[in-house]
Write a protein that holds these residues in place. Structure first.
Motif, mmCIF file in Angstrom:
data_model
loop_
_atom_site.group_PDB
_atom_site.id
_atom_site.type_symbol
_atom_site.label_atom_id
_atom_site.label_comp_id
_atom_site.label_asym_id
_atom_site.label_seq_id
_atom_site.Cartn_x
_atom_site.Cartn_y
_atom_site.Cartn_z
ATOM 1 N N VAL A 1 16.421 22.546 -5.699
ATOM 2 C CA VAL A 1 15.611 22.258 -4.452
ATOM 3 C C VAL A 1 15.143 20.888 -4.415
ATOM 4 O O VAL A 1 15.070 20.083 -3.690
ATOM 5 N N ALA A 2 14.640 20.362 -5.569
ATOM 6 C CA ALA A 2 14.121 19.217 -5.968
ATOM 7 C C ALA A 2 15.117 18.075 -5.456
ATOM 8 O O ALA A 2 14.707 17.045 -4.584
ATOM 9 N N ARG A 3 16.187 18.321 -6.043
ATOM 10 C CA ARG A 3 17.240 17.207 -5.924
ATOM 11 C C ARG A 3 17.864 17.360 -4.617
ATOM 12 O O ARG A 3 18.010 16.212 -3.654
ATOM 13 N N ALA A 4 17.684 18.644 -3.880
ATOM 14 C CA ALA A 4 18.150 18.586 -2.394
ATOM 15 C C ALA A 4 17.027 17.921 -1.547
ATOM 16 O O ALA A 4 17.491 17.300 -0.605
ATOM 17 N N LEU A 5 15.830 18.040 -1.827
ATOM 18 C CA LEU A 5 14.701 17.466 -1.080
ATOM 19 C C LEU A 5 15.037 15.829 -1.340
ATOM 20 O O LEU A 5 15.023 14.951 -0.435
ATOM 21 N N GLY A 6 15.425 15.190 -2.640
ATOM 22 C CA GLY A 6 15.581 13.949 -2.793
ATOM 23 C C GLY A 6 16.760 13.312 -1.959
ATOM 24 O O GLY A 6 16.721 12.312 -1.187
ATOM 25 N N ALA A 7 17.865 14.195 -1.786
ATOM 26 C CA ALA A 7 19.038 13.907 -1.280
ATOM 27 C C ALA A 7 18.647 13.827 0.205
ATOM 28 O O ALA A 7 19.237 13.249 0.984
ATOM 29 N N SER B 1 27.245 21.412 -3.501
ATOM 30 C CA SER B 1 26.944 22.492 -4.239
ATOM 31 C C SER B 1 27.794 23.679 -4.056
ATOM 32 O O SER B 1 27.920 24.733 -4.834
ATOM 33 N N LEU B 2 28.621 23.433 -3.168
ATOM 34 C CA LEU B 2 29.605 24.628 -2.749
ATOM 35 C C LEU B 2 30.765 24.390 -2.924
ATOM 36 O O LEU B 2 31.536 23.184 -3.170
ATOM 37 N N PRO B 3 31.917 25.504 -3.298
ATOM 38 C CA PRO B 3 33.061 25.106 -3.627
ATOM 39 C C PRO B 3 34.008 24.827 -2.433
ATOM 40 O O PRO B 3 33.545 25.018 -1.268
ATOM 41 N N LEU C 1 21.213 15.604 2.787
ATOM 42 C CA LEU C 1 21.142 16.965 2.785
ATOM 43 C C LEU C 1 22.369 17.571 2.735
ATOM 44 O O LEU C 1 22.934 18.539 1.684
ATOM 45 N N ASN C 2 23.119 17.208 3.831
ATOM 46 C CA ASN C 2 24.533 17.776 4.184
ATOM 47 C C ASN C 2 25.268 17.721 2.813
ATOM 48 O O ASN C 2 26.145 18.598 2.437
ATOM 49 N N ASP C 3 25.545 16.223 2.346
ATOM 50 C CA ASP C 3 26.335 15.919 1.338
ATOM 51 C C ASP C 3 25.788 16.796 0.114
ATOM 52 O O ASP C 3 26.591 17.265 -0.619
ATOM 53 N N PHE C 4 24.682 16.661 -0.362
ATOM 54 C CA PHE C 4 24.087 17.857 -1.060
ATOM 55 C C PHE C 4 24.688 18.929 -1.369
ATOM 56 O O PHE C 4 25.195 19.593 -2.367
ATOM 57 N N VAL D 1 26.212 20.403 9.435
ATOM 58 C CA VAL D 1 27.513 20.115 10.031
ATOM 59 C C VAL D 1 28.453 20.697 9.298
ATOM 60 O O VAL D 1 28.441 21.316 8.250
ATOM 61 N N GLY D 2 29.610 20.823 10.091
ATOM 62 C CA GLY D 2 30.707 21.416 9.569
ATOM 63 C C GLY D 2 30.728 22.763 8.864
ATOM 64 O O GLY D 2 30.037 23.822 9.680
ATOM 65 N N ARG D 3 31.074 22.941 7.657
ATOM 66 C CA ARG D 3 31.169 24.364 7.110
ATOM 67 C C ARG D 3 29.959 24.935 6.934
ATOM 68 O O ARG D 3 29.479 26.035 7.035
ATOM 69 N N LEU D 4 28.794 24.012 6.659
ATOM 70 C CA LEU D 4 27.584 24.560 6.483
ATOM 71 C C LEU D 4 26.967 25.220 7.712
ATOM 72 O O LEU D 4 26.570 26.059 7.593
ATOM 73 N N ARG D 5 27.181 24.499 8.893
ATOM 74 C CA ARG D 5 26.887 24.835 10.190
ATOM 75 C C ARG D 5 27.556 26.415 10.525
ATOM 76 O O ARG D 5 27.019 27.319 10.861
#
Length: 185
Positions: free
Chosen positions: A156-162, A128-130, A121-124, A48-52
Motif C-alpha cells: 500500500v505504501a508503494r502504491a501511494l508513492g506511485a 502487481s497483476l499478471p 497508480l494505474n501502472d503500479f 484505466v483499461g483492465r483495472l476499470r
C-alpha cells in the motif's frame, strides 16, 4: 455532496490524520486502516483499461495485498496459516467492487487523500497483476511474492508513492497514516 461531510467525519478520528482537502480539490483515494492491514479504496473513474474493467460498473474498487493461502481464505486463515504467516509465499491482490468511497460496510478508519498521479497508480496496480485477461475474482495472483520485506502495508505504501504521494515504505499502518498526515490537500 457527501464527500465534504465524509472528510469532516474522517478528521474527527483519533491520531494524526491528513488535513482536509482544499476547496475544489476532490479526493479520489482512501486508505483503510484495518488495524494491522492497510487497503486502498480507489474511485473507478481514476482507473484505466483492465483495472476499470474489474469494477463491473461499481464506482469504487478496493485493492488489498496479502499472502496467498492466508489473506484469501474463506472464513479467515486457520491456526496453521497463522503459524506459517511470517514465511515467504505467493502474493495475492484483493480486488473488490464497492458502492462508495470508503467502503461503507467496513467499520475502520479511512483517510481520504487526493490522487495526484492516477497514471502512476494505474501502472503500479497493473504491474502487481499478471498479464493477460484477468479473472472476475476477489483474489488474483500477484506478480510479486509475499515476505516480511513485502507485506500488505509495504505494498500500500508503494502504491501511494506511485500515486504521487510523499509516502515511503512502511511496515505498519500507523507509519502510512503518519506520512499521509503531512500531505497537503
Amino acid at each position: 455532496r457527501a464527500l465534504p461531510l465524509l472528510l469532516l467525519l474522517l478528521a474527527a478520528c483519533a491520531g494524526r490524520e491528513p488535513p482536509p482537502c482544499p476547496p475544489g480539490h476532490e479526493a479520489v483515494l482512501a486508505v483503510l486502516d484495518r488495524g494491522i492491514h492497510a487497503e486502498l479504496n480507489v474511485e473507478t473513474a481514476a482507473l484505466v483499461g483492465r483495472l476499470r474493467g474489474l469494477a463491473g460498473g461499481a464506482p469504487v474498487l478496493r485493492f488489498g495485498y496479502g499472502k496467498g493461502g492466508f489473506f484469501d481464505q474463506p472464513g479467515g486463515p486457520g491456526l496453521v496459516a497463522h503459524a506459517l504467516a511470517p514465511l515467504p509465499g505467493p502474493g495475492v491482490v484483493e480486488v473488490l467492487p464497492l458502492a462508495a468511497l470508503p467502503d461503507p460496510v467496513v467499520d475502520a478508519p479511512a483517510y481520504a487523500v487526493p490522487l495526484r498521479d492516477p497514471g502512476g497508480l494505474n501502472d503500479f496496480l497493473e504491474a502487481s497483476l499478471p498479464p493477460g485477461p484477468l479473472p472476475q475474482a476477489r483474489f488474483i495472483p500477484a506478480t510479486t511474492g509475499y515476505s516480511l520485506a513485502h507485506t500488505c502495508n509495504t505494498w500500500v505504501a508503494r502504491a501511494l508513492g506511485a500515486a504521487g504521494l510523499p509516502v515511503g515504505d512502511a511496515v505498519r499502518v500507523s507509519g502510512i497514516v503518519s506520512q499521509l498526515a503531512d500531505t497537503p490537500g
